[in-house]
Structure formats: C-alpha cells, structure tokens
Write an enzyme that holds these catalytic residues in place. Sequence first.
Site, PDB file in Angstrom:
ATOM      1  N   TYR A  40      33.294  49.788  40.999  1.00 42.78           N
ATOM      2  CA  TYR A  40      32.038  50.459  40.296  1.00 42.78           C
ATOM      3  C   TYR A  40      30.939  51.859  40.567  1.00 42.78           C
ATOM      4  O   TYR A  40      30.449  52.020  39.539  1.00 42.78           O
ATOM      5  CB  TYR A  40      31.444  49.164  40.387  1.00 42.78           C
ATOM      6  CG  TYR A  40      32.042  47.630  40.283  1.00 42.78           C
ATOM      7  CD1 TYR A  40      32.372  47.183  38.371  1.00 42.78           C
ATOM      8  CD2 TYR A  40      31.899  46.855  41.404  1.00 42.78           C
ATOM      9  CE1 TYR A  40      32.785  46.540  39.123  1.00 42.78           C
ATOM     10  CE2 TYR A  40      33.090  45.332  40.872  1.00 42.78           C
ATOM     11  CZ  TYR A  40      32.820  45.187  39.471  1.00 42.78           C
ATOM     12  OH  TYR A  40      34.014  44.538  39.526  1.00 42.78           O
TER      13      TYR A  40
ATOM     14  N   ASN B 236      27.081  43.765  29.123  1.00 43.35           N
ATOM     15  CA  ASN B 236      28.067  43.465  30.343  1.00 43.35           C
ATOM     16  C   ASN B 236      27.986  42.339  30.999  1.00 43.35           C
ATOM     17  O   ASN B 236      27.101  42.057  31.919  1.00 43.35           O
ATOM     18  CB  ASN B 236      27.866  44.967  31.776  1.00 43.35           C
ATOM     19  CG  ASN B 236      28.716  44.704  32.080  1.00 43.35           C
ATOM     20  OD1 ASN B 236      29.614  44.183  32.266  1.00 43.35           O
ATOM     21  ND2 ASN B 236      29.063  45.887  33.509  1.00 43.35           N
TER      22      ASN B 236
ATOM     23  N   PRO C  84      26.046  38.650  36.664  1.00 38.72           N
ATOM     24  CA  PRO C  84      25.940  38.375  37.669  1.00 38.72           C
ATOM     25  C   PRO C  84      26.290  40.112  38.605  1.00 38.72           C
ATOM     26  O   PRO C  84      27.525  40.440  38.070  1.00 38.72           O
ATOM     27  CB  PRO C  84      26.290  37.447  37.684  1.00 38.72           C
ATOM     28  CG  PRO C  84      27.476  37.452  37.150  1.00 38.72           C
ATOM     29  CD  PRO C  84      27.107  37.684  35.923  1.00 38.72           C
ATOM     30  N   ASN C  85      25.671  39.637  39.793  1.00 35.72           N
ATOM     31  CA  ASN C  85      25.929  40.314  40.582  1.00 35.72           C
ATOM     32  C   ASN C  85      25.619  42.835  40.675  1.00 35.72           C
ATOM     33  O   ASN C  85      25.878  42.772  41.030  1.00 35.72           O
ATOM     34  CB  ASN C  85      27.896  41.058  41.509  1.00 35.72           C
ATOM     35  CG  ASN C  85      27.798  39.696  41.482  1.00 35.72           C
ATOM     36  OD1 ASN C  85      26.739  38.685  42.507  1.00 35.72           O
ATOM     37  ND2 ASN C  85      28.549  38.479  41.061  1.00 35.72           N
TER      38      ASN C  85
ATOM     39  N   ARG D  87      27.627  48.052  45.540  1.00 32.66           N
ATOM     40  CA  ARG D  87      28.859  47.187  45.810  1.00 32.66           C
ATOM     41  C   ARG D  87      30.439  47.831  44.923  1.00 32.66           C
ATOM     42  O   ARG D  87      30.362  47.979  43.830  1.00 32.66           O
ATOM     43  CB  ARG D  87      28.681  45.940  44.203  1.00 32.66           C
ATOM     44  CG  ARG D  87      29.661  45.127  43.826  1.00 32.66           C
ATOM     45  CD  ARG D  87      28.851  44.506  42.286  1.00 32.66           C
ATOM     46  NE  ARG D  87      30.121  43.655  42.102  1.00 32.66           N
ATOM     47  CZ  ARG D  87      30.606  43.418  41.081  1.00 32.66           C
ATOM     48  NH1 ARG D  87      29.324  43.689  39.978  1.00 32.66           N
ATOM     49  NH2 ARG D  87      31.028  42.359  40.696  1.00 32.66           N
TER      50      ARG D  87
ATOM     51  N   GLU E  51      30.689  44.725  24.024  1.00 29.88           N
ATOM     52  CA  GLU E  51      30.915  44.427  25.257  1.00 29.88           C
ATOM     53  C   GLU E  51      31.643  45.758  25.895  1.00 29.88           C
ATOM     54  O   GLU E  51      31.912  46.782  25.707  1.00 29.88           O
ATOM     55  CB  GLU E  51      32.205  43.732  25.535  1.00 29.88           C
ATOM     56  CG  GLU E  51      32.115  42.894  26.379  1.00 29.88           C
ATOM     57  CD  GLU E  51      33.852  42.394  26.225  1.00 29.88           C
ATOM     58  OE1 GLU E  51      33.793  41.375  24.858  1.00 29.88           O
ATOM     59  OE2 GLU E  51      34.078  41.794  27.525  1.00 29.88           O
TER      60      GLU E  51
ATOM     61  N   ALA F 266      30.903  38.994  35.877  1.00 21.96           N
ATOM     62  CA  ALA F 266      31.480  37.858  35.676  1.00 21.96           C
ATOM     63  C   ALA F 266      31.912  36.140  34.658  1.00 21.96           C
ATOM     64  O   ALA F 266      32.736  36.048  34.385  1.00 21.96           O
ATOM     65  CB  ALA F 266      32.318  37.133  37.586  1.00 21.96           C
TER      66      ALA F 266
ATOM     67  N   ARG G  56      43.290  45.553  36.808  1.00 20.37           N
ATOM     68  CA  ARG G  56      42.955  44.397  37.420  1.00 20.37           C
ATOM     69  C   ARG G  56      43.229  43.464  37.552  1.00 20.37           C
ATOM     70  O   ARG G  56      44.389  42.882  36.817  1.00 20.37           O
ATOM     71  CB  ARG G  56      41.418  44.326  37.339  1.00 20.37           C
ATOM     72  CG  ARG G  56      41.040  45.760  37.699  1.00 20.37           C
ATOM     73  CD  ARG G  56      38.947  45.546  37.990  1.00 20.37           C
ATOM     74  NE  ARG G  56      38.391  44.804  39.161  1.00 20.37           N
ATOM     75  CZ  ARG G  56      37.244  44.449  39.471  1.00 20.37           C
ATOM     76  NH1 ARG G  56      36.551  45.332  38.628  1.00 20.37           N
ATOM     77  NH2 ARG G  56      37.153  43.784  40.602  1.00 20.37           N
TER      78      ARG G  56
ATOM     79  N   HIS H 203      34.580  35.514  32.082  1.00 18.49           N
ATOM     80  CA  HIS H 203      35.783  34.742  31.780  1.00 18.49           C
ATOM     81  C   HIS H 203      35.668  33.975  31.919  1.00 18.49           C
ATOM     82  O   HIS H 203      36.523  33.181  32.225  1.00 18.49           O
ATOM     83  CB  HIS H 203      36.247  35.683  33.471  1.00 18.49           C
ATOM     84  CG  HIS H 203      36.836  37.579  33.444  1.00 18.49           C
ATOM     85  ND1 HIS H 203      37.131  37.820  32.494  1.00 18.49           N
ATOM     86  CD2 HIS H 203      36.410  38.031  34.630  1.00 18.49           C
ATOM     87  CE1 HIS H 203      36.630  39.393  32.965  1.00 18.49           C
ATOM     88  NE2 HIS H 203      35.978  39.683  34.761  1.00 18.49           N
TER      89      HIS H 203
ATOM     90  N   HIS I  90      33.435  46.890  30.591  1.00 16.04           N
ATOM     91  CA  HIS I  90      33.028  47.051  31.885  1.00 16.04           C
ATOM     92  C   HIS I  90      32.822  47.774  32.207  1.00 16.04           C
ATOM     93  O   HIS I  90      33.890  49.080  31.625  1.00 16.04           O
ATOM     94  CB  HIS I  90      34.510  46.229  31.657  1.00 16.04           C
ATOM     95  CG  HIS I  90      34.354  44.442  31.338  1.00 16.04           C
ATOM     96  ND1 HIS I  90      33.659  43.753  31.662  1.00 16.04           N
ATOM     97  CD2 HIS I  90      34.532  44.415  29.455  1.00 16.04           C
ATOM     98  CE1 HIS I  90      33.411  41.981  31.099  1.00 16.04           C
ATOM     99  NE2 HIS I  90      34.153  42.910  29.965  1.00 16.04           N
ATOM    100  N   ILE I  91      32.254  48.088  33.132  1.00 18.31           N
ATOM    101  CA  ILE I  91      32.249  49.471  33.988  1.00 18.31           C
ATOM    102  C   ILE I  91      33.845  50.133  33.900  1.00 18.31           C
ATOM    103  O   ILE I  91      34.513  50.945  34.692  1.00 18.31           O
ATOM    104  CB  ILE I  91      31.779  49.658  35.330  1.00 18.31           C
ATOM    105  CG1 ILE I  91      30.400  49.500  34.537  1.00 18.31           C
ATOM    106  CG2 ILE I  91      31.816  50.419  36.431  1.00 18.31           C
ATOM    107  CD1 ILE I  91      29.380  49.003  36.030  1.00 18.31           C
ATOM    108  N   SER I  92      34.790  48.914  34.992  1.00 11.01           N
ATOM    109  CA  SER I  92      36.646  48.907  35.463  1.00 11.01           C
ATOM    110  C   SER I  92      37.072  48.677  34.260  1.00 11.01           C
ATOM    111  O   SER I  92      36.340  47.664  32.936  1.00 11.01           O
ATOM    112  CB  SER I  92      36.517  48.074  36.422  1.00 11.01           C
ATOM    113  OG  SER I  92      36.356  46.584  36.414  1.00 11.01           O
TER     114      SER I  92
ATOM    115  N   ARG J   4      41.200  38.444  35.158  1.00 11.64           N
ATOM    116  CA  ARG J   4      39.840  39.686  34.696  1.00 11.64           C
ATOM    117  C   ARG J   4      40.438  39.955  32.893  1.00 11.64           C
ATOM    118  O   ARG J   4      39.442  40.870  32.532  1.00 11.64           O
ATOM    119  CB  ARG J   4      39.626  40.346  34.979  1.00 11.64           C
ATOM    120  CG  ARG J   4      38.572  40.147  36.250  1.00 11.64           C
ATOM    121  CD  ARG J   4      38.533  41.443  37.060  1.00 11.64           C
ATOM    122  NE  ARG J   4      38.694  41.320  38.520  1.00 11.64           N
ATOM    123  CZ  ARG J   4      37.382  40.573  39.163  1.00 11.64           C
ATOM    124  NH1 ARG J   4      36.105  40.741  38.674  1.00 11.64           N
ATOM    125  NH2 ARG J   4      37.380  40.486  40.487  1.00 11.64           N
TER     126      ARG J   4
HETATM  127  C1  DQA Z   1      32.630  43.418  34.859  1.00  3.78           C
HETATM  128  C2  DQA Z   1      34.285  43.210  35.325  1.00  3.78           C
HETATM  129  C3  DQA Z   1      34.376  42.101  35.686  1.00  3.78           C
HETATM  130  O1  DQA Z   1      35.200  41.333  35.811  1.00  3.78           O
HETATM  131  C4  DQA Z   1      33.221  41.682  37.335  1.00  3.78           C
HETATM  132  O2  DQA Z   1      33.171  40.399  37.163  1.00  3.78           O
HETATM  133  C5  DQA Z   1      31.782  42.229  36.976  1.00  3.78           C
HETATM  134  C6  DQA Z   1      31.927  43.429  36.138  1.00  3.78           C
HETATM  135  C7  DQA Z   1      32.639  45.333  35.135  1.00  3.78           C
HETATM  136  O3  DQA Z   1      31.785  46.336  34.938  1.00  3.78           O
HETATM  137  O4  DQA Z   1      33.372  46.139  35.174  1.00  3.78           O
HETATM  138  O5  DQA Z   1      31.183  41.567  37.649  1.00  3.78           O
HETATM  139  O6  DQA Z   1      31.582  43.344  34.154  1.00  3.78           O
END
Ligand code: DQA
Length: 149
Positions: free
Chosen positions: A23, A74, A10-11, A18, A98, A77, A107, A80, A100-102, A111
């Site tokens: 990101y 990826n 999502p997102n 965003r 897996e 959210a 954080r 978690h 994660h961009i961040s 997370r």
């Molecule tokens: C994320 C990190 C997650 O905590 C967050 O909810 C995201 C993006 C990342 O790519 O850093 O939506 O997966």
Amino acid sequence: MSLIYVLNGPNLNLLGKRQPHIYGHETLADVEADCRRVASELGQDIRFHQSNREYEIIDWIHEAREVAAGIVINPAAFTHTSVAILDALNTFEQPVIEVHISNVHKREAFRHHSFVSHRADGVIAGLGTEGYQLAIRRVASLIKSGDKK
Ligand code: DQA
C-alpha cells in the site's frame, strides 16, 4: 462549487504503516491533503472520511445523497463482502468511482470480486494512492458534463 465525498473503509487508517510493500508509505492524512489540493484546483470541495465500521460508511453515503455531487470510495475489505454498501450506493444517483490502491486483480482470488463495482461508474486499481487524485478528476469531469457514462 460541488461537494465530493471521499470514503475509506477498514484498516485504511493504518496506511503508511500497513503492509507498505503493498500500500506504499503515504499516510491517509497525506492522501487527504492530495485530494484536497486536487479538488481545490478543480474548484470542488471534499468531505474525507475513514471508518472501520460498515454502518458508518453506509450513513455517510446516505448523507451524501442529500449534499454531494459525487463519491470516491475505497471500501477496502468491504469491497469484497458488503451488499449493504452496494445497496446504499444504489440509492445515490450521482457519479461513483471505486478506488483500490493495490491491483486487486493481481492478488488473492477473493479480492477479484467487488460488490461495489456493480454500481461504480469507474474503477481504479493498482495506481497507488495517486488513484484517489485521478478519481477526483474523473468525478469532477462527470459532474461538469452531467454525464455518468
Ligand atoms: C484495497 C484492496 C482490498 O482488497 C483490501 O482489503 C484493502 C485495500 C486497496 O486499496 O488496494 O483493505 O481496497
């Protein structure tokens, strides 16, 4: 040629717009183009999907069981929160990486835990969108070696 599924939660459709300080400025279409380029260099094919709905991600993992040699995910959210995505990945017997961009560990505490990491063969976090390309390289080499370790 093997097929790698690249799944986004999502997102991530809003990537580029965003929270760019977290990101970055690349859009999901840019990420897809990067993934396609790297995959084709490695002689692999990809299916690239994003959804804001948990069940769609689960359905793609079920589909991947039938046709894919690896998954890059990826879960955003859902990382978690989703035991259901973990359970789906546990039915998939090929390599899973897996992404994660961040750097989720830098954080908020919520997370720091990932359900998906209980299944993933490797985790990449904090390398920006380049993490996807590295994940594809890793999946491709695991596919070649036939070794998930
Ligand atoms: C994320 C990190 C997650 O905590 C967050 O909810 C995201 C993006 C990342 O790519 O850093 O939506 O997966």
